[in-house]
Write an enzyme that holds these catalytic residues in place. Structure first.
Site: not given
Ligand code: DOR
Ligand code: ZN
Length: 429
Positions: A303, A307
């Site tokens: 995952d 960001h």
């Molecule tokens: O923490 C997360 N970030 N969970 C998600 O399901 C999506 C992901 C994101 O796209 O940043």
């Molecule tokens: Zn997710």
């Protein structure tokens, strides 16, 4: 050049051997091998694994290039030992058409460091209202084999039922971000003592468990393959175990952070720890480790959610959820699973390469280290120790929750079909 002589490598940590690669395929395994005019890789007695496969990454392209690109994400993947990744469709535009998934696949091929497999959206615009054109994406040049609305749950049971019926007919897998939005209400801290004390709205574990229970029933009825993304709650394990015992085609993943980190980290309100699903309790991380060792959870998936700082260096409520994972995943798995004796190297290969390749339907990844098989490897120094520095990672973003931590195990080299893609911490272009 896809001819390569690898010397002194220990497949799965076993006896040291040499491997001669011709045209990207293992041609010979033995000792004292020699070859003229081929590239060489001295493996230094380190552990050779099949190249790692990640079913869950966010590469942000198109539309989120301030956080990551397919190029920077591919660098992070190669450095982390990965040879294939599945790129989630929550981009801008959303990967819900052949045009977008083909763009992602092509861009991955241009960069050429790791096989980038686009995941198609289940519903148009990830809005959860109307099925996207799954068949068109399957038969497109991107050859989509997995669909997900990840970041959001396919909440409507009728839409989920139809998606699973199509998935069964098309022989693809639906990966569900299991979160009943009505129960979480957008909260991003595990509902429990710590969230209460901190005054943060709680994300209850039942929001995950109930969606998984519903979806395994729908998958059983449709005869479809369901994959559960980032399982985080110990209560979800019992549901998965029962579904598997009944023969439902369900697989599940856990992230490295849900194996290691707990909601105890939330006390400083640092948004680097904000992730969806949220970090839970020590009992949950322990249950995740045991379920992974037992096979109730099939795979580790990162995952990887980069960001840019403007989305993270802000107050808790405004920050975006997600954390980097590609370059730290193997080390966290060594720390949480190998060191306590829950997995050996064969086990690591299984949960980080073989099973992910099976679930993602990749015939030339996750293969045994043997003559006639693709020379697609991660070479790992299990005795190395390193200190994580977000600024030094290859991702465009730096939002690692492991900043300053010392972790065991380093990827020494990554090889994709006989071509070295990373070596000694540097990408080989
Ligand atoms: O923490 C997360 N970030 N969970 C998600 O399901 C999506 C992901 C994101 O796209 O940043
Ligand atoms: Zn997710």
């Amino acid at each position: 050049m896809t001819d390569l002589l690898i010397t002194n490598a220990k497949p799965y940590g076993e006896e040291a051997v040499d491997l001669l690669v011709r045209d990207g395929v293992v041609a010979e395994i033995g000792t004292g091998l020699t070859a003229e005019g081929v590239g060489t890789l001295d493996a230094g007695g380190h552990v050779l694994l099949p190249g790692l496969v990640d079913l869950h990454v966010h590469l942000r392209e198109p539309g989120g290039e301030e956080s990551e690109t397919i190029e920077t994400g591919s660098h992070a993947a190669a450095l982390g030992g990965f040879t294939a990744v599945f790129a989630m469709p929550n981009t801008d535009p959303v990967a819900d058409t052949a045009v977008v998934v083909e763009h992602v696949r092509r861009r991955g091929e241009e960069v050429g460091l790791v096989d980038v497999h686009p995941v198609g959206a289940v519903t148009t615009g990830l809005r959860g209202e109307k099925l996207a054109e799954l068949g068109t994406m399957v038969s497109s040049a991107a050859q989509v084999r997995m669909f997900s609305d990840d970041g959001r749950c396919v909440n409507d049971p009728l839409i989920m039922r139809r998606a699973l019926e199509y998935a069964s007919a098309l022989d693809v897998v639906i990966a569900q971000h299991a979160e009943d939005h009505r129960l979480t209400g957008g909260a991003q801290a595990h509902e429990g003592a710590i969230a209460s004390r901190l005054g943060l709205a709680g994300w209850p574990a039942t929001a995950e468990e109930t969606v998984i229970a519903r979806d395994v029933a729908l998958a059983r009825e449709a005869g479809a393959a369901l994959h559960v993304c980032h399982v985080s709650s110990l209560h979800s394990i019992a549901v998965l175990r029962a579904a598997k015992a009944q023969g439902v085609r369900v697989s599940a993943e856990v992230t490295p952070h849900h194996l290691l980190l707990t909601d105890g980290r939330l006390t400083g309100y640092d948004p680097v720890n904000k992730v969806n699903p949220p970090l839970r309790t020590g009992a949950d991380t322990q249950a995740m480790r045991e379920a992974l060792a037992e096979g109730v959870i099939d795979v580790v998936a990162t995952d990887h959610a980069p960001h840019a700082s403007q989305y993270k260096d802000t107050e808790w409520a405004a920050a975006k959820p997600g954390m980097l994972g590609l370059q730290t995943a193997l080390s966290v798995v060594i720390h949480t699973m190998v060191e306590p004796g829950l997995l050996d190297w064969h086990g690591v290969a299984q949960v980080m390469s073989e099973r992910p390749a099976e679930i993602g339907n990749l015939p030339d990844q996750g293969r045994p280290i043997a003559v006639g098989e693709p020379a697609t490897f991660a070479l790992v120094d299990p005795d190395a120790q390193w200190t994580v520095r977000g600024a030094a990672l290859a991702s465009r973003a730096a939002n690692t929750p492991y900043e300053g931590m010392r972790l065991p195990g380093a990827v020494v080299a990554t090889v994709l079909r006989g071509r070295i893609t990373a070596r000694d911490g540097k990408v080989v272009a």
